[in-house]
Design a protein around this motif. Structure first.
Motif, PDB file in Angstrom:
ATOM      1  N   TYR A   1       0.838  -1.206   0.000  1.00  0.00           N
ATOM      2  CA  TYR A   1       0.000   0.000   0.000  1.00  0.00           C
ATOM      3  C   TYR A   1       0.875   1.258   0.000  1.00  0.00           C
ATOM      4  O   TYR A   1       0.651   2.178  -0.777  1.00  0.00           O
ATOM      5  CB  TYR A   1      -0.937  -0.030   1.218  1.00  0.00           C
ATOM      6  CG  TYR A   1      -1.696   1.260   1.444  1.00  0.00           C
ATOM      7  CD1 TYR A   1      -2.748   1.620   0.611  1.00  0.00           C
ATOM      8  CD2 TYR A   1      -1.351   2.125   2.486  1.00  0.00           C
ATOM      9  CE1 TYR A   1      -3.451   2.803   0.812  1.00  0.00           C
ATOM     10  CE2 TYR A   1      -2.041   3.303   2.694  1.00  0.00           C
ATOM     11  CZ  TYR A   1      -3.090   3.638   1.857  1.00  0.00           C
ATOM     12  OH  TYR A   1      -3.778   4.809   2.048  1.00  0.00           O
ATOM     13  N   GLY A   2       1.878   1.278   0.855  1.00  0.00           N
ATOM     14  CA  GLY A   2       2.788   2.429   0.940  1.00  0.00           C
ATOM     15  C   GLY A   2       3.620   2.615  -0.314  1.00  0.00           C
ATOM     16  O   GLY A   2       4.168   3.686  -0.560  1.00  0.00           O
ATOM     17  N   ALA A   3       3.721   1.563  -1.134  1.00  0.00           N
ATOM     18  CA  ALA A   3       4.466   1.640  -2.395  1.00  0.00           C
ATOM     19  C   ALA A   3       3.559   2.068  -3.552  1.00  0.00           C
ATOM     20  O   ALA A   3       3.979   2.072  -4.703  1.00  0.00           O
ATOM     21  CB  ALA A   3       5.108   0.292  -2.697  1.00  0.00           C
ATOM     22  N   GLY A   4       2.300   2.419  -3.245  1.00  0.00           N
ATOM     23  CA  GLY A   4       1.390   2.933  -4.272  1.00  0.00           C
ATOM     24  C   GLY A   4       0.375   1.938  -4.791  1.00  0.00           C
ATOM     25  O   GLY A   4      -0.284   2.182  -5.799  1.00  0.00           O
ATOM     26  N   MET A   5       0.220   0.810  -4.104  1.00  0.00           N
ATOM     27  CA  MET A   5      -0.703  -0.211  -4.602  1.00  0.00           C
ATOM     28  C   MET A   5      -2.115   0.040  -4.072  1.00  0.00           C
ATOM     29  O   MET A   5      -2.587  -0.608  -3.146  1.00  0.00           O
ATOM     30  CB  MET A   5      -0.215  -1.610  -4.237  1.00  0.00           C
ATOM     31  CG  MET A   5      -0.931  -2.664  -5.046  1.00  0.00           C
ATOM     32  SD  MET A   5       0.045  -4.145  -5.178  1.00  0.00           S
ATOM     33  CE  MET A   5      -0.977  -5.031  -6.346  1.00  0.00           C
ATOM     34  N   TRP A   6      -2.774   1.024  -4.709  1.00  0.00           N
ATOM     35  CA  TRP A   6      -4.148   1.391  -4.376  1.00  0.00           C
ATOM     36  C   TRP A   6      -4.764   2.092  -5.584  1.00  0.00           C
ATOM     37  O   TRP A   6      -4.056   2.561  -6.461  1.00  0.00           O
ATOM     38  CB  TRP A   6      -4.205   2.290  -3.137  1.00  0.00           C
ATOM     39  CG  TRP A   6      -3.321   3.513  -3.205  1.00  0.00           C
ATOM     40  CD1 TRP A   6      -2.036   3.629  -2.750  1.00  0.00           C
ATOM     41  CD2 TRP A   6      -3.654   4.787  -3.783  1.00  0.00           C
ATOM     42  NE1 TRP A   6      -1.552   4.884  -3.001  1.00  0.00           N
ATOM     43  CE2 TRP A   6      -2.523   5.621  -3.634  1.00  0.00           C
ATOM     44  CE3 TRP A   6      -4.774   5.296  -4.402  1.00  0.00           C
ATOM     45  CZ2 TRP A   6      -2.486   6.934  -4.072  1.00  0.00           C
ATOM     46  CZ3 TRP A   6      -4.751   6.615  -4.855  1.00  0.00           C
ATOM     47  CH2 TRP A   6      -3.612   7.412  -4.679  1.00  0.00           C
ATOM     48  N   ALA A   7      -6.086   2.132  -5.601  1.00  0.00           N
ATOM     49  CA  ALA A   7      -6.813   2.838  -6.663  1.00  0.00           C
ATOM     50  C   ALA A   7      -8.091   3.412  -6.083  1.00  0.00           C
ATOM     51  O   ALA A   7      -8.780   2.754  -5.293  1.00  0.00           O
ATOM     52  CB  ALA A   7      -7.147   1.881  -7.813  1.00  0.00           C
ATOM     53  N   GLU A   8      -8.422   4.619  -6.486  1.00  0.00           N
ATOM     54  CA  GLU A   8      -9.684   5.228  -6.084  1.00  0.00           C
ATOM     55  C   GLU A   8     -10.812   4.574  -6.883  1.00  0.00           C
ATOM     56  O   GLU A   8     -10.622   4.177  -8.035  1.00  0.00           O
ATOM     57  CB  GLU A   8      -9.669   6.728  -6.350  1.00  0.00           C
ATOM     58  CG  GLU A   8      -8.662   7.459  -5.474  1.00  0.00           C
ATOM     59  CD  GLU A   8      -8.557   8.942  -5.817  1.00  0.00           C
ATOM     60  OE1 GLU A   8      -8.932   9.749  -4.958  1.00  0.00           O
ATOM     61  OE2 GLU A   8      -8.125   9.235  -6.947  1.00  0.00           O
TER      62      GLU A   8
END
Length: 178
Positions: free
Chosen positions: A166-173
């Protein structure tokens, strides 16, 4: 001649009445049939991706982080479509990684733009406090899973909560419209 004419008129009138009744019955059957129709769930295709286990994972790319630059992300989540109507939503999730386990969790954003509660020592989101609505748990590389949930209108975040991801950018709105 008058009685023949009357008989023809009576036959025409009777056919018109029968046709009208048949059309009315057909319309009633269609309406009754639609009343019990179950609307299909919205379908969302999810890709969990990364640039490979050998790639260094940058940190500080969590949702709403100050100075966020997702161009540095080495992993992420892609959702198509990114917006659906409220109701039943089915997520078809595929781990497109060649060598890394990923998962997808649906989080309701009670306060869009605000960071999710984070457990620094574990390098992951606190799912209990963040509004977890359901998940497709750890998927091995190349594997798929499905999640169907009832979602109300609002803003959501789809995340991978494997430590560090998650902290490495593994998310999406993700948006759910009324």
């Amino acid at each position: 001649m008058g009685s023949v004419f009357a008989a023809v008129l009576e036959e025409i009138a009777m056919k018109a009445i029968l046709r009208s009744a048949a059309l009315g019955l057909a319309a009633a059957m269609l309406m009754a049939g639609n009343a019990g129709t179950v609307h299909a769930a919205a379908l969302v295709q999810i890709s969990l991706w990364d640039k490979g286990a050998g790639t260094e994972m940058p940190m500080g790319l969590a949702y709403a982080a100050p100075g966020l630059d997702l161009a540095k992300a080495t992993m992420g989540i892609k959702a198509l479509p990114g917006t659906v109507k409220a109701g039943e939503v089915t997520f078809n999730v595929k781990n497109d990684s060649k060598d890394t386990v990923h998962e997808m969790i649906v989080m309701y954003l009670a306060d869009p733009g605000k960071q999710l509660p984070y457990i620094e020592a574990e390098n992951r989101v606190d799912e209990d406090k963040a509004g977890d609505k359901g998940e497709v748990s750890e998927l091995d590389p190349g594997k798929s899973g499905t999640l169907t949930v009832e979602l109300k209108p609002g803003k959501y975040l789809l995340i991978c909560n494997v430590p560090g991801h998650y902290g490495a950018g593994m998310w999406a709105e993700f948006t759910v419209d009324p």
